[in-house]
Write a protein that holds these residues in place. Structure first.
Motif, PDB file in Angstrom:
ATOM      1  N   VAL A  22      38.247  40.044  36.427  1.00 26.70           N
ATOM      2  CA  VAL A  22      38.556  40.910  35.287  1.00 26.70           C
ATOM      3  C   VAL A  22      38.076  42.326  35.581  1.00 26.70           C
ATOM      4  O   VAL A  22      36.886  42.549  35.838  1.00 26.70           O
ATOM      5  CB  VAL A  22      37.909  40.374  33.998  1.00 26.70           C
ATOM      6  CG1 VAL A  22      38.122  41.351  32.849  1.00 26.70           C
ATOM      7  CG2 VAL A  22      38.474  39.000  33.665  1.00 26.70           C
ATOM      8  N   GLU A  23      39.025  43.271  35.564  1.00 27.06           N
ATOM      9  CA  GLU A  23      38.733  44.658  35.957  1.00 27.06           C
ATOM     10  C   GLU A  23      39.369  45.588  34.921  1.00 27.06           C
ATOM     11  O   GLU A  23      40.562  45.861  34.971  1.00 27.06           O
ATOM     12  CB  GLU A  23      39.328  44.916  37.351  1.00 27.06           C
ATOM     13  CG  GLU A  23      39.022  46.289  37.894  1.00 27.06           C
ATOM     14  CD  GLU A  23      39.700  46.535  39.235  1.00 27.06           C
ATOM     15  OE1 GLU A  23      40.781  45.968  39.494  1.00 27.06           O
ATOM     16  OE2 GLU A  23      39.154  47.304  40.029  1.00 27.06           O
ATOM     17  N   ILE A  24      38.564  46.047  33.975  1.00 26.51           N
ATOM     18  CA  ILE A  24      39.092  46.830  32.859  1.00 26.51           C
ATOM     19  C   ILE A  24      38.352  48.168  32.762  1.00 26.51           C
ATOM     20  O   ILE A  24      37.178  48.212  32.376  1.00 26.51           O
ATOM     21  CB  ILE A  24      38.969  46.047  31.530  1.00 26.51           C
ATOM     22  CG1 ILE A  24      39.733  44.723  31.631  1.00 26.51           C
ATOM     23  CG2 ILE A  24      39.495  46.888  30.364  1.00 26.51           C
ATOM     24  CD1 ILE A  24      39.544  43.803  30.443  1.00 26.51           C
ATOM     25  N   PHE A  31      43.075  38.469  42.904  1.00 25.89           N
ATOM     26  CA  PHE A  31      43.950  38.564  41.730  1.00 25.89           C
ATOM     27  C   PHE A  31      43.128  39.190  40.604  1.00 25.89           C
ATOM     28  O   PHE A  31      42.102  38.643  40.211  1.00 25.89           O
ATOM     29  CB  PHE A  31      44.467  37.174  41.342  1.00 25.89           C
ATOM     30  CG  PHE A  31      45.374  37.161  40.144  1.00 25.89           C
ATOM     31  CD1 PHE A  31      46.482  38.005  40.064  1.00 25.89           C
ATOM     32  CD2 PHE A  31      45.133  36.297  39.080  1.00 25.89           C
ATOM     33  CE1 PHE A  31      47.328  37.997  38.957  1.00 25.89           C
ATOM     34  CE2 PHE A  31      45.970  36.269  37.970  1.00 25.89           C
ATOM     35  CZ  PHE A  31      47.067  37.119  37.923  1.00 25.89           C
ATOM     36  N   HIS A  32      43.571  40.370  40.133  1.00 30.08           N
ATOM     37  CA  HIS A  32      42.784  41.155  39.178  1.00 30.08           C
ATOM     38  C   HIS A  32      43.453  41.140  37.804  1.00 30.08           C
ATOM     39  O   HIS A  32      44.642  41.429  37.685  1.00 30.08           O
ATOM     40  CB  HIS A  32      42.650  42.600  39.665  1.00 30.08           C
ATOM     41  CG  HIS A  32      42.049  42.721  41.031  1.00 30.08           C
ATOM     42  ND1 HIS A  32      41.970  43.906  41.724  1.00 30.08           N
ATOM     43  CD2 HIS A  32      41.475  41.781  41.836  1.00 30.08           C
ATOM     44  CE1 HIS A  32      41.387  43.700  42.900  1.00 30.08           C
ATOM     45  NE2 HIS A  32      41.090  42.420  42.996  1.00 30.08           N
ATOM     46  N   LEU A  33      42.660  40.839  36.784  1.00 25.93           N
ATOM     47  CA  LEU A  33      43.173  40.689  35.425  1.00 25.93           C
ATOM     48  C   LEU A  33      42.808  41.861  34.523  1.00 25.93           C
ATOM     49  O   LEU A  33      41.684  42.364  34.551  1.00 25.93           O
ATOM     50  CB  LEU A  33      42.587  39.422  34.789  1.00 25.93           C
ATOM     51  CG  LEU A  33      43.114  38.076  35.270  1.00 25.93           C
ATOM     52  CD1 LEU A  33      42.247  36.966  34.678  1.00 25.93           C
ATOM     53  CD2 LEU A  33      44.573  37.886  34.879  1.00 25.93           C
ATOM     54  N   ILE A  45      46.260  41.580  44.326  1.00 34.11           N
ATOM     55  CA  ILE A  45      47.296  41.726  43.303  1.00 34.11           C
ATOM     56  C   ILE A  45      46.618  41.998  41.963  1.00 34.11           C
ATOM     57  O   ILE A  45      45.898  41.142  41.440  1.00 34.11           O
ATOM     58  CB  ILE A  45      48.149  40.446  43.205  1.00 34.11           C
ATOM     59  CG1 ILE A  45      48.781  40.114  44.561  1.00 34.11           C
ATOM     60  CG2 ILE A  45      49.202  40.576  42.110  1.00 34.11           C
ATOM     61  CD1 ILE A  45      49.738  41.155  45.091  1.00 34.11           C
ATOM     62  N   ASP A  46      46.842  43.193  41.430  1.00 35.45           N
ATOM     63  CA  ASP A  46      46.206  43.610  40.176  1.00 35.45           C
ATOM     64  C   ASP A  46      47.283  43.768  39.106  1.00 35.45           C
ATOM     65  O   ASP A  46      48.234  44.539  39.285  1.00 35.45           O
ATOM     66  CB  ASP A  46      45.464  44.932  40.414  1.00 35.45           C
ATOM     67  CG  ASP A  46      44.646  45.373  39.204  1.00 35.45           C
ATOM     68  OD1 ASP A  46      45.115  45.199  38.056  1.00 35.45           O
ATOM     69  OD2 ASP A  46      43.536  45.910  39.403  1.00 35.45           O
ATOM     70  N   VAL A  47      47.100  43.039  38.021  1.00 36.11           N
ATOM     71  CA  VAL A  47      48.067  43.062  36.921  1.00 36.11           C
ATOM     72  C   VAL A  47      48.437  44.490  36.527  1.00 36.11           C
ATOM     73  O   VAL A  47      49.611  44.809  36.294  1.00 36.11           O
ATOM     74  CB  VAL A  47      47.475  42.313  35.699  1.00 36.11           C
ATOM     75  CG1 VAL A  47      48.250  42.626  34.431  1.00 36.11           C
ATOM     76  CG2 VAL A  47      47.409  40.822  35.975  1.00 36.11           C
ATOM     77  N   LEU A  72      44.368  44.988  50.952  1.00 32.44           N
ATOM     78  CA  LEU A  72      45.069  46.212  50.552  1.00 32.44           C
ATOM     79  C   LEU A  72      45.537  46.047  49.113  1.00 32.44           C
ATOM     80  O   LEU A  72      46.259  45.100  48.795  1.00 32.44           O
ATOM     81  CB  LEU A  72      46.294  46.434  51.446  1.00 32.44           C
ATOM     82  CG  LEU A  72      46.040  46.906  52.864  1.00 32.44           C
ATOM     83  CD1 LEU A  72      47.320  46.735  53.700  1.00 32.44           C
ATOM     84  CD2 LEU A  72      45.595  48.373  52.874  1.00 32.44           C
ATOM     85  N   GLU A  73      45.134  46.980  48.257  1.00 34.57           N
ATOM     86  CA  GLU A  73      45.532  46.890  46.850  1.00 34.57           C
ATOM     87  C   GLU A  73      46.545  47.988  46.542  1.00 34.57           C
ATOM     88  O   GLU A  73      46.183  49.167  46.479  1.00 34.57           O
ATOM     89  CB  GLU A  73      44.309  47.042  45.938  1.00 34.57           C
ATOM     90  CG  GLU A  73      44.661  46.914  44.466  1.00 34.57           C
ATOM     91  CD  GLU A  73      43.450  46.726  43.561  1.00 34.57           C
ATOM     92  OE1 GLU A  73      42.325  46.606  44.077  1.00 34.57           O
ATOM     93  OE2 GLU A  73      43.636  46.690  42.340  1.00 34.57           O
ATOM     94  N   PRO A  74      47.824  47.622  46.368  1.00 34.47           N
ATOM     95  CA  PRO A  74      48.786  48.642  45.931  1.00 34.47           C
ATOM     96  C   PRO A  74      48.450  49.048  44.505  1.00 34.47           C
ATOM     97  O   PRO A  74      48.108  48.203  43.675  1.00 34.47           O
ATOM     98  CB  PRO A  74      50.133  47.921  46.008  1.00 34.47           C
ATOM     99  CG  PRO A  74      49.828  46.464  45.962  1.00 34.47           C
ATOM    100  CD  PRO A  74      48.423  46.281  46.469  1.00 34.47           C
TER     101      PRO A  74
END
Ligand code: ZN
Length: 285
Positions: free
Chosen positions: A257-259, A213-215, A188-190, A152-154
């Motif tokens: 890395v997700e930009i 963990f997403h940067l 958890i996405d920054v 689950l990604e808030p």
């Protein structure tokens, strides 16, 4: 904390970073070309979007592993509620199961869930989160039987209305607690959590339930909440503190890395973007 200064192997590319998940965007690279470009730079993993995979899940998964990398995740389950979700519960659940099947075919250990916004005809988030809980509870055993974890990604509260009524790690963990499935956790996405002063407490609570963990970074002068994410180091998020939090909770998985960046990074040469990611990963993450 892990030392990334000379080791890119924990680094994973979410293909959205090259624009691949949006119509008319991106470099137009095939999955094969992308895989080779990441492998050549020492990336450890790739996270695909469903639209790039089509009926080729097994083939593309094997191609990634043959190149010495892992498919670290798949984006994503359909919106489960809200104005952008498939119409009706059975349509939602059918597509949810199709996403799980694709993750299994790819050999992706994790399927990300972005839950969707406020259910039409309701107000606030309470009723929508109840429906999310009900639908995730039904899908969790189906995913477990196929070796797939659900994350689950808030999302940042700016998306609360249409994309995600789930906006805090606290609420995501409350859903995990309510369902109690061993293959259910959080991503958890920054971009979505950098502002949350309660995050350290919630990460400690999450423990081994952190599945991703997403940067990226939050640009102080952002012009578009959807498509103007920053490259790591260009914004105001405390990237090292965030990583210390997830690693303190026990996370040792990929850093993805997700930009989404329509005006900046999606207009640059993809090979150059990959090189910048490598350099920032070694120095500021
Ligand atoms: Zn993310």
């Amino acid at each position: 904390m892990r030392d990334f200064s000379a080791d890119p192997s924990p680094l994973a590319l979410n293909t959205a970073t090259l624009g691949h998940n949006m119509d008319g965007r991106g470099a137009g690279w095939s999955p094969e070309r992308l895989i080779d470009a990441c492998a050549a730079r020492g990336f450890g993993g790739i996270v695909f979007w469903r639209r790039e995979i089509g009926g080729r899940a097994v083939e593309i998964g094997n191609r990634v592993r043959d190149a010495g990398m892992a498919v670290t995740g798949l984006c994503r389950a359909p919106f489960l509620v809200g104005p952008m979700a498939p119409k009706g519960r059975s349509a939602v659940m059918g597509d949810f199961c199709a996403a799980i099947d694709m993750a299994a075919g790819l050999g992706a250990p994790v399927l990300t869930i972005v839950v969707g916004g406020v259910e039409p005809g309701t107000r606030g988030v309470v009723e929508s989160l109840k429906r999310v809980t009900d639908r995730v509870a039904e899908a969790a055993p189906y995913a477990a039987a196929r070796g797939v974890k659900l994350a689950l990604e808030p999302l940042n509260p700016v998306y609360g209305g249409d994309r995600s009524c789930l906006t805090t790690t606290r609420d995501a963990l409350d859903i995990c607690d309510a369902i109690g499935a061993p293959n259910l956790g959080v991503a958890i996405d920054v971009y979505h959590v950098w502002w949350d002063t309660d995050l350290p407490r919630q990460l400690a609570r999450a423990g081994t339930r952190i599945f991703g963990f997403h940067l990226c970074d939050w640009l102080a002068d952002t012009t578009d909440f959807l498509l103007d994410r920053g490259m790591m180091g260009d914004g105001v998020a405390d990237l090292r503190a965030l990583r210390a939090g997830v690693e303190g909770a026990g996370y040792r998985g990929a850093c993805e890395v997700e930009i989404f960046s329509a005006k900046t990074w999606w207009t640059r040469e993809p090979a150059e973007v990959l090189d910048v990611i490598l350099q920032r990963f070694a120095t500021v993450c």
